[in-house]
Design an enzyme around this catalytic site. Sequence first.
Site: not given
Length: 213
Positions: A23, A25, A47
């Site tokens: 988180r 960014g 990911d």
Amino acid sequence: MSSTEAARRPACGRIVVLNGAPRSGKTSLARAMQQSLDGIWIHLGTDVMMAAIPERLRPGIGLRPGGERPDLEPRLPRLYAALYDTLAAHSRQGFDVVTDLGHHDHYSRPLGILPACARRLAGLPAFLIGLRAPLAAILERRRAAGGPYLAPADGEPVPAPIALWQEAVHQPGLYDLELDTARLAPEAAAQAVGRLLAAPPAGPRAFERLAQL
């Protein structure tokens, strides 16, 4: 390699590694770079690796600090090595490549992954960028996104994994550029990255220094 083959070989693309806590960014910045910077930017990272590996190895390179899964740790150096070799391969084919990671060495025992990865990028135009955001901003983003380890209610302690990320991910803290993503929108951060790429500072880059550790 013949002179003709050498002439046809593309110049190596730039490699940008975005390092920060969840988180902070990273993904938003990677997408902004794809949209606004010159070049063909290939986005690889945590990911992509999570989607590629079998469930029994997850979270793979996304393993949180604190030694939560010692059984998975022996595979992490090879997973990281494979990813960095992929970054290098894209660069050598002339593609710019950006990856978003959360490097740390707070496993059940030190693994020395970041210096080993740095050595795999020797001779390539690679940059390491640290993304920081105050804990309050991280917690607010977690509230908005949902998922595990939600931000605590007022007066409750911050879950240990969230607090550990804030410290562990920025050790040893050798960067070519640091960005505060609580103050910079992704588009502005992407422009800051673009300025770094256009005029790198003199002297050894972060990965060159890390490779000596």
